[in-house]
Design a protein around this motif. Structure first.
Motif, PDB file in Angstrom:
ATOM      1  N   GLY A 175      11.513  46.783   7.230  1.00 42.36           N
ATOM      2  CA  GLY A 175      10.773  47.839   7.979  1.00 42.36           C
ATOM      3  C   GLY A 175      11.647  48.941   8.682  1.00 42.36           C
ATOM      4  O   GLY A 175      11.143  49.858   9.190  1.00 42.36           O
ATOM      5  N   GLY A 176      12.826  48.182   9.220  1.00 45.09           N
ATOM      6  CA  GLY A 176      13.639  49.251  10.064  1.00 45.09           C
ATOM      7  C   GLY A 176      13.081  49.841  11.448  1.00 45.09           C
ATOM      8  O   GLY A 176      12.532  48.919  12.072  1.00 45.09           O
ATOM      9  N   VAL A 186       8.418  43.308   8.654  1.00 41.86           N
ATOM     10  CA  VAL A 186       9.711  42.431   8.313  1.00 41.86           C
ATOM     11  C   VAL A 186      10.854  43.042   8.664  1.00 41.86           C
ATOM     12  O   VAL A 186      11.203  43.952   7.817  1.00 41.86           O
ATOM     13  CB  VAL A 186       9.372  41.769   6.813  1.00 41.86           C
ATOM     14  CG1 VAL A 186      10.497  40.727   6.639  1.00 41.86           C
ATOM     15  CG2 VAL A 186       8.166  40.937   6.848  1.00 41.86           C
ATOM     16  N   GLU A 187      11.767  42.498   9.368  1.00 38.91           N
ATOM     17  CA  GLU A 187      12.951  43.266   9.448  1.00 38.91           C
ATOM     18  C   GLU A 187      13.994  42.394   9.947  1.00 38.91           C
ATOM     19  O   GLU A 187      13.630  41.534  11.038  1.00 38.91           O
ATOM     20  CB  GLU A 187      12.876  44.569  10.452  1.00 38.91           C
ATOM     21  CG  GLU A 187      14.380  45.095  10.853  1.00 38.91           C
ATOM     22  CD  GLU A 187      15.152  45.497   9.490  1.00 38.91           C
ATOM     23  OE1 GLU A 187      16.169  45.147   9.527  1.00 38.91           O
ATOM     24  OE2 GLU A 187      14.767  46.397   8.667  1.00 38.91           O
ATOM     25  N   ILE A 188      15.170  42.122   9.437  1.00 39.71           N
ATOM     26  CA  ILE A 188      16.332  40.982   9.889  1.00 39.71           C
ATOM     27  C   ILE A 188      17.102  41.430  10.780  1.00 39.71           C
ATOM     28  O   ILE A 188      17.879  40.776  11.789  1.00 39.71           O
ATOM     29  CB  ILE A 188      16.897  40.732   8.645  1.00 39.71           C
ATOM     30  CG1 ILE A 188      17.680  39.234   8.907  1.00 39.71           C
ATOM     31  CG2 ILE A 188      18.126  41.878   8.259  1.00 39.71           C
ATOM     32  CD1 ILE A 188      18.628  38.781   7.899  1.00 39.71           C
ATOM     33  N   ASP A 189      17.357  42.792  11.183  1.00 40.72           N
ATOM     34  CA  ASP A 189      18.071  43.411  12.187  1.00 40.72           C
ATOM     35  C   ASP A 189      17.449  43.345  13.559  1.00 40.72           C
ATOM     36  O   ASP A 189      16.562  44.047  13.749  1.00 40.72           O
ATOM     37  CB  ASP A 189      18.594  44.836  11.744  1.00 40.72           C
ATOM     38  CG  ASP A 189      19.432  45.653  12.720  1.00 40.72           C
ATOM     39  OD1 ASP A 189      19.661  45.065  13.908  1.00 40.72           O
ATOM     40  OD2 ASP A 189      20.281  46.433  12.320  1.00 40.72           O
ATOM     41  N   GLU A 190      17.938  42.550  14.280  1.00 41.09           N
ATOM     42  CA  GLU A 190      17.213  42.033  15.717  1.00 41.09           C
ATOM     43  C   GLU A 190      17.108  43.751  16.518  1.00 41.09           C
ATOM     44  O   GLU A 190      16.066  43.875  17.063  1.00 41.09           O
ATOM     45  CB  GLU A 190      18.214  41.246  16.661  1.00 41.09           C
ATOM     46  CG  GLU A 190      17.283  40.856  17.976  1.00 41.09           C
ATOM     47  CD  GLU A 190      18.227  39.851  18.480  1.00 41.09           C
ATOM     48  OE1 GLU A 190      17.884  39.819  19.706  1.00 41.09           O
ATOM     49  OE2 GLU A 190      19.225  39.231  17.998  1.00 41.09           O
ATOM     50  N   LYS A 191      18.338  44.401  16.481  1.00 41.93           N
ATOM     51  CA  LYS A 191      18.089  45.870  17.206  1.00 41.93           C
ATOM     52  C   LYS A 191      17.153  46.841  16.804  1.00 41.93           C
ATOM     53  O   LYS A 191      16.525  47.442  17.654  1.00 41.93           O
ATOM     54  CB  LYS A 191      19.612  46.321  17.389  1.00 41.93           C
ATOM     55  CG  LYS A 191      20.562  45.322  18.086  1.00 41.93           C
ATOM     56  CD  LYS A 191      21.962  45.997  18.440  1.00 41.93           C
ATOM     57  CE  LYS A 191      22.939  44.994  18.773  1.00 41.93           C
ATOM     58  NZ  LYS A 191      24.224  45.593  19.010  1.00 41.93           N
ATOM     59  N   ALA A 192      17.185  46.698  15.211  1.00 44.37           N
ATOM     60  CA  ALA A 192      16.180  47.587  14.863  1.00 44.37           C
ATOM     61  C   ALA A 192      14.718  47.165  15.311  1.00 44.37           C
ATOM     62  O   ALA A 192      13.781  48.012  15.338  1.00 44.37           O
ATOM     63  CB  ALA A 192      16.093  47.595  13.332  1.00 44.37           C
ATOM     64  N   VAL A 193      14.462  45.947  15.322  1.00 49.02           N
ATOM     65  CA  VAL A 193      12.966  45.452  15.742  1.00 49.02           C
ATOM     66  C   VAL A 193      12.856  45.697  17.155  1.00 49.02           C
ATOM     67  O   VAL A 193      11.797  46.013  17.492  1.00 49.02           O
ATOM     68  CB  VAL A 193      13.106  43.723  15.668  1.00 49.02           C
ATOM     69  CG1 VAL A 193      11.783  43.034  16.106  1.00 49.02           C
ATOM     70  CG2 VAL A 193      13.145  43.452  14.111  1.00 49.02           C
ATOM     71  N   SER A 242      14.000  48.299  18.569  1.00 44.69           N
ATOM     72  CA  SER A 242      13.696  49.743  18.523  1.00 44.69           C
ATOM     73  C   SER A 242      12.171  49.776  18.390  1.00 44.69           C
ATOM     74  O   SER A 242      11.386  50.663  18.786  1.00 44.69           O
ATOM     75  CB  SER A 242      14.517  50.452  17.725  1.00 44.69           C
ATOM     76  OG  SER A 242      15.827  50.689  18.384  1.00 44.69           O
ATOM     77  N   TYR A 243      11.896  49.221  17.195  1.00 46.11           N
ATOM     78  CA  TYR A 243      10.494  49.383  16.493  1.00 46.11           C
ATOM     79  C   TYR A 243       9.209  48.924  17.687  1.00 46.11           C
ATOM     80  O   TYR A 243       8.543  49.623  17.909  1.00 46.11           O
ATOM     81  CB  TYR A 243      10.478  48.436  15.346  1.00 46.11           C
ATOM     82  CG  TYR A 243       8.820  48.648  14.406  1.00 46.11           C
ATOM     83  CD1 TYR A 243       8.987  49.269  13.521  1.00 46.11           C
ATOM     84  CD2 TYR A 243       7.840  47.835  14.935  1.00 46.11           C
ATOM     85  CE1 TYR A 243       7.499  49.491  12.763  1.00 46.11           C
ATOM     86  CE2 TYR A 243       6.783  47.552  14.380  1.00 46.11           C
ATOM     87  CZ  TYR A 243       6.567  48.469  13.188  1.00 46.11           C
ATOM     88  OH  TYR A 243       5.479  48.414  12.564  1.00 46.11           O
ATOM     89  N   ASN A 244       9.766  47.962  18.231  1.00 43.10           N
ATOM     90  CA  ASN A 244       8.576  47.267  19.202  1.00 43.10           C
ATOM     91  C   ASN A 244       8.457  48.224  20.569  1.00 43.10           C
ATOM     92  O   ASN A 244       7.327  48.559  21.012  1.00 43.10           O
ATOM     93  CB  ASN A 244       9.025  46.066  19.733  1.00 43.10           C
ATOM     94  CG  ASN A 244       8.943  44.910  18.849  1.00 43.10           C
ATOM     95  OD1 ASN A 244       8.115  45.141  17.747  1.00 43.10           O
ATOM     96  ND2 ASN A 244       9.449  43.951  18.886  1.00 43.10           N
ATOM     97  N   ALA A 245       9.509  49.023  20.661  1.00 36.74           N
ATOM     98  CA  ALA A 245       9.568  49.995  21.701  1.00 36.74           C
ATOM     99  C   ALA A 245       8.739  51.438  21.468  1.00 36.74           C
ATOM    100  O   ALA A 245       8.112  51.894  22.242  1.00 36.74           O
ATOM    101  CB  ALA A 245      11.068  50.359  22.360  1.00 36.74           C
ATOM    102  N   ALA A 293      12.356  56.033  23.396  1.00 37.59           N
ATOM    103  CA  ALA A 293      11.543  54.610  23.253  1.00 37.59           C
ATOM    104  C   ALA A 293      12.854  53.841  22.838  1.00 37.59           C
ATOM    105  O   ALA A 293      12.937  52.604  23.580  1.00 37.59           O
ATOM    106  CB  ALA A 293      10.454  54.550  22.624  1.00 37.59           C
ATOM    107  N   ALA A 294      13.226  54.276  21.772  1.00 41.88           N
ATOM    108  CA  ALA A 294      14.379  53.276  21.074  1.00 41.88           C
ATOM    109  C   ALA A 294      15.566  53.144  22.076  1.00 41.88           C
ATOM    110  O   ALA A 294      16.114  52.097  22.118  1.00 41.88           O
ATOM    111  CB  ALA A 294      14.871  53.462  19.858  1.00 41.88           C
ATOM    112  N   ALA A 295      16.153  54.385  22.387  1.00 41.75           N
ATOM    113  CA  ALA A 295      17.413  54.284  23.358  1.00 41.75           C
ATOM    114  C   ALA A 295      17.315  53.689  24.546  1.00 41.75           C
ATOM    115  O   ALA A 295      18.352  52.895  25.126  1.00 41.75           O
ATOM    116  CB  ALA A 295      17.650  55.867  23.602  1.00 41.75           C
ATOM    117  N   ALA A 296      15.970  53.296  24.923  1.00 39.56           N
ATOM    118  CA  ALA A 296      15.887  52.537  26.238  1.00 39.56           C
ATOM    119  C   ALA A 296      15.872  51.139  26.079  1.00 39.56           C
ATOM    120  O   ALA A 296      16.304  50.289  27.150  1.00 39.56           O
ATOM    121  CB  ALA A 296      14.515  52.988  26.795  1.00 39.56           C
TER     122      ALA A 296
END
Length: 575
Positions: free
Chosen positions: A257-258, A279-286, A288-291, A529-532
């Motif tokens: 999902g990036g 579904v996304e394996i990259d924790e940092k992308a997750v 950003s997505y959640n933010a 939002a992601a940068a934060a």
């Protein structure tokens, strides 16, 4: 400007939504039939901007300021009363200045004289504040070039435009125009306009056939000591939406999902969405997505009775590195002695790109709950002679599951973004007609200057000899100078092959993280939002670069969803 019902508090949220509709529709004309304080239109970018209002004094005030006119230094209470009692004795612009700037909450002689008062224990000079606000508005330059007119909204007959309507609030205390405002007539006109325009409406509620694009709870003030919370919403007509919307939200499943490009696209075009799973394996992308979607994600208690997990659209973009040429540039040899071809995605190979077969397995296990549409995006090299056997196998597997497949290479430049990014999109339709890419709504590439930041810090200046010496070179070790458009945004900007911006005087700089996100179609609000929630790694927030480089252009998804959900195509004129 302070004005009854002004959207000044929420412009940072709704302007990007409106702007995305302008970009996707390709419209050159933007209209506000209820311009009010012009707190939205002054931030909108469009070739033609029209601001209208029934109040002749409001329009006269803006025209006066647009021509460089001045405002009175002060409006004493006796002067306010004189103008209110005999408006015809004074110039129209002056009546507007007194009526709007010296009335509480901009309610044009209807909210009481706003002199010096107290709000929550704080002393305030309302007229001076209101005058200062409108002068700052003029200084920012957003009012320049707007075509102001005195006009009732019912006199408009727009076609091929983007229209933003901010009518008088429903179920509020009556004032001015609201006393005679026919809401049934208004909503019917909105339906009629929506057939050949993109129409967005600000209200707190709407008829059932209108869809909420955006909403936010804010504090509203009606009188000096009267504060309360309301939920502001932005609506579009959903009457032309096909059967998928009839049951409510569009249900999507995002695999790999990036940072949620498809979800952003659905939000931008006003489609309510429920993510069945992400579904996304990259924790940092997750993170950003959640933010980015924080307001949509809070847990709520819900019943499982009648619960429907059937997905309408499944989107996947299995990692491209083993398909990609770029993913192997700079390596002497790949597996088996092959050069710059990638490892491929053979089933069972264990490569990242072979995870595409897991998508097939997931769809198989869905049984009768298989999604109506499956969208797969990957690099252009997926159809090369070295990779085509796996691509064809994917199509065959999907066909065995009951899908009709179509695919085409789409370039972000054809969808408004100044980025040369060619990707293969495969759209599989369950038991229906094949998807036709030829009538997708395409928009002219925008000027790259709109995407670049001003006053970029020195940290982005090219200093590495390996990059600096590669400027103007060809081949793998190259650094291309950006001119009319950027080249493909990658996961890193500070290594070759690179792309740089010429600063003059022999100096160059890299694209910033924000610029990379913009070039993928994300709003600044998404980026912020992601940068934060991301940290800088050295000089840059490398995770933000990686997330942009691995993403899919939002505007391409907007066009695809406009067709499969709203039935809007280039041939229909987007209606």
């Amino acid at each position: 400007m302070v004005y009854m019902g002004s959207k000044a508090k929420i412009t940072d949220y709704i302007v990007p939504v409106i702007q995305s509709h302008i970009a996707v529709s390709g419209s050159r004309t933007y209209i506000e039939p209820f311009c009010g304080g012009c707190n939205v239109i002054d931030k909108i970018k469009a070739d033609n901007r029209i601001a209208a209002d029934k109040n002749e004094y409001l329009i006269a005030l803006f025209k006066h300021l647009q021509k460089g006119g001045k405002l009175p230094e002060a409006i004493p209470k006796d002067e306010y009363d004189r103008v209110r009692a005999d408006k015809e004795r004074f110039p129209a612009w002056y009546v507007g200045a007194v009526g709007f700037l010296a009335s509480f909450n901009g309610r044009f002689f209807d909210g009481g004289y706003a002199g010096i008062g107290y709000d929550r224990g704080r002393k305030r000079d309302y007229f001076r504040e209101n005058s200062s606000n409108i002068l700052k508005q003029m200084q920012r330059g957003g009012i320049a070039g707007i075509d102001f007119m005195v006009k009732d909204y019912r006199e408009f007959c727009p076609k091929g435009c983007v229209v933003y309507c901010d009518p008088p609030y429903d179920e509020t205390k009556e004032y001015g125009i609201a006393k005679a405002f026919n809401r049934l007539e208004f909503w019917q006109i909105m339906r009629d306009w929506s057939r050949c325009n993109t129409v967005l409406i600000s209200e707190q509620k709407a008829p059932e056939d209108f869809i909420t694009v955006w909403e936010k709870e804010i504090d509203r003030t009606m009188k000096a000591k009267e504060h309360f919370r309301v939920t502001e919403k932005l609506f579009v007509w959903g009457g032309v939406a096909v059967k998928m919307i009839k049951c409510g939200e569009i249900k999507i499943l995002e695999l790999f999902g990036g940072i949620g490009s498809p979800r952003c696209a659905l939000r931008n075009i006003g489609i309510p969405v429920k993510a069945i799973d992400y579904v996304e394996i990259d924790e940092k992308a997750v993170k950003s997505y959640n933010a980015m979607f924080e307001s949509e994600l809070p847990y709520t208690t819900q019943s499982v009775v009648g619960w429907n997990l059937k997905t309408d659209i499944l989107i996947h973009g299995s990692p491209c590195q083993d398909f990609s040429i770029a993913g192997h540039q700079g390596k002497a040899t790949a597996a088996g002695g092959r050069i710059n071809r990638g490892k491929g995605a053979d089933k069972g190979s264990g490569t990242r790109s072979s995870l595409m077969w897991e998508t097939i397995n997931i769809i198989k296990q869905m049984g009768e709950w298989k999604p109506r549409f499956v969208i797969w995006e990957n690099v252009k090299n997926v159809t090369s002679k070295h990779m085509i056997h796996n691509f064809n196998r994917y199509l065959s597997e999907m066909q065995r599951l009951g899908y009709i497949n179509s695919f085409q290479t789409l370039d972000a430049r054809e969808f408004g973004l100044p980025q040369a990014r060619e990707r293969v999109f495969t759209i599989s339709v369950l038991g229906g007609d094949p998807f036709n890419f030829d009538d997708l709504i395409k928009t002219p590439m925008r000027n790259i200057a709109e995407f670049l930041e001003n006053d970029v810090p020195e940290v982005y200046t090219v200093t590495q000899p390996s990059v600096y010496n590669a400027i103007g070179q060809k081949g793998i070790r190259r650094a291309t100078v950006i001119k009319d458009y950027a080249y493909t945004i990658t996961a890193r900007q500070d290594r070759t092959p690179a792309q740089v911006i010429d600063l003059g005087g022999g100096k160059y700089r890299y694209l910033t993280e924000r610029e990379c996100w913009r070039l993928q179609g994300y709003s600044d609000a998404d980026f912020e939002a992601a940068a934060a929630v991301q940290e800088k790694n050295g000089r840059y927030a490398m995770a933000l670069y990686k997330q942009a480089g691995n993403s899919i252009p939002v505007t391409i998804f907007e066009s695809i969803f406009r067709k499969i959900i709203l039935g809007q195509t280039n041939e229909s004129g987007g209606d």
